[in-house]
Design an enzyme around this catalytic site. Structure first.
Site, PDB file in Angstrom:
ATOM      1  N   GLY A   1      42.031  52.777  49.216  1.00 46.72           N
ATOM      2  CA  GLY A   1      41.287  52.824  47.964  1.00 46.72           C
ATOM      3  C   GLY A   1      39.931  52.182  48.153  1.00 46.72           C
TER       4      GLY A   1
ATOM      5  CE  LYS B   1      41.316  39.449  44.204  1.00 46.30           C
ATOM      6  NZ  LYS B   1      39.911  39.402  43.768  1.00 46.30           N
TER       7      LYS B   1
ATOM      8  CE  LYS C   1      40.889  39.320  39.831  1.00 42.97           C
ATOM      9  NZ  LYS C   1      40.079  40.541  39.986  1.00 42.97           N
TER      10      LYS C   1
ATOM     11  CG  ASN D   1      42.422  44.524  35.963  1.00 42.09           C
ATOM     12  OD1 ASN D   1      43.582  44.781  35.684  1.00 42.09           O
ATOM     13  ND2 ASN D   1      42.011  44.420  37.224  1.00 42.09           N
TER      14      ASN D   1
END
Length: 345
Positions: A14, A117, A202, A267
């Site tokens: 990716g 993450k 986060k 996100n």
């Protein structure tokens, strides 16, 4: 250290996996390595062909020329065999399924690095825990790389710093040498837990900031969410034995600010879609890659509950993703807490 093979492999093609492979290649070239071997594992044959034959990843980094020494394959066993460094750059929920193949072909001296993450749903496992369990990997052969590392900016060779965390300082330094270059500056520490948790939470906070953006809230609202989000991240880090200092560094505040502020953040973008009225399914369909915050938030909340840690923003995001909370009620929920001194909140 000298017996470790110099072949470097990134599992996942990716945007971030490809960019990290470029970082490794550019670092090797800068250090004068003759014919460096940098290999990407890609899930799709057309992506592997694009990288190997045309030195492009058209799907994820369409305008970036990749180094000539990069190649790609869809054969995970072939990619991992003979590598001294294996970098995991795939979604958290896919990691366990790939580890048996990696284990079967992993060099006895190889180091595994996580760029992931996220937490595994169902077990709440961090990637360090998964690798220890499934690969039988000792702490000194695992590291995590995290920080304000937006892939496209790094691929464009814009100056960026990051953190390499390993229980073994020598391992962290070995990785830092192989990633350091004119535009990429790694720092090292030993707080694997803190760096991992900062990177996971986060993304959840960025979802909340994105929702504020989608609802038309201003910078005061977003700054409040970021600041309180850092506070609840700190509570979870410290409850798991991480170091408070990590929160003030690149893997903590640095990554949080970049992810919450940048339009390049998946996100934050996912959260903005939710704030604009899209469903979780519709928001997911708009993204080309995984928004880890949406996938991992239930595990974050479960982990926090098991350790008795209050994480109201994460709880709210979990409710939104589960369809139990409408985004229009989010502001009231986030602010509806008992009055208390800031340091205790």
């Amino acid at each position: 250290m000298n017996a470790r093979p110099e072949k470097l492999v990134v599992v996942g093609a990716g945007s971030w996996g490809t960019t990290f492979a470029k970082v490794l290649a550019d670092s090797a070239i800068e250090r004068g390595v003759v014919e460096p071997e940098i290999v990407l594992w890609a899930r799709r044959p057309e992506v592997a062909e694009d990288i190997t034959a045309r030195k492009r990843n058209t799907d994820y980094l369409p305008d970036i020329d990749l180094p000539a020494c990069l190649s790609a394959t869809t054969d995970l066993a072939e990619a991992v065999a003979g590598a001294g460094l294996v970098v995991l750059a795939i979604p958290a929920q896919e990691v366990r399924g790939h580890l048996p193949t990696i284990r079967a072909h992993l060099d006895p001296a190889a180091v595994v690095v996580s760029l992931v993450k996220g937490l595994e749903r169902g077990t709440d496992a961090r990637m360090s825990e998964l690798c220890a369990e499934e690969l039988g990997l000792p702490d000194e052969r695992f590291a995590v790389v995290s920080g304000p590392n937006l892939a496209l900016e790094i691929a464009r060779q814009e100056p960026t710093a990051t953190v390499v965390a390993s229980a073994d300082p020598a391992t962290a330094e070995w990785i830092a040498v192989r990633t350091s270059g004119p535009y990429f500056r790694p720092y090292t520490n030993t707080d694997v837990t803190g760096v991992e948790i900062c990177g996971v939470v986060k993304n959840v906070i960025a979802l909340a900031v994105g929702i504020c953006d989608g609802l038309g809230y201003g910078d005061n609202s977003k700054a409040s969410v970021i600041t309180r989000g850092l506070a609840e991240t700190a509570r979870l880090v410290e409850s798991l034995g991480g170091q408070a200092e990590t929160l003030a560094g690149l893997a903590g505040l640095g990554d949080l600010v970049a992810t919450c502020a940048s339009p390049l953040s998946r996100n934050r973008t996912a959260g903005r879609h939710l704030g604009q009225g899209l469903s979780v399914e519709e928001a997911t369909a708009r993204l080309k890659q995984t928004a880890e915050g949406m996938k991992s938030v239930s595990a974050v909340v479960d982990l926090a509950r098991r350790h008795g840690v209050e994480m109201p923003i994460s709880e709210a995001m979990n409710a939104v993703i589960a369809g139990a909370l409408d985004v229009d009620t989010l502001a009231g929920l986030l602010l509806a807490r008992d009055l208390k001194p800031e340091g205790r909140s």
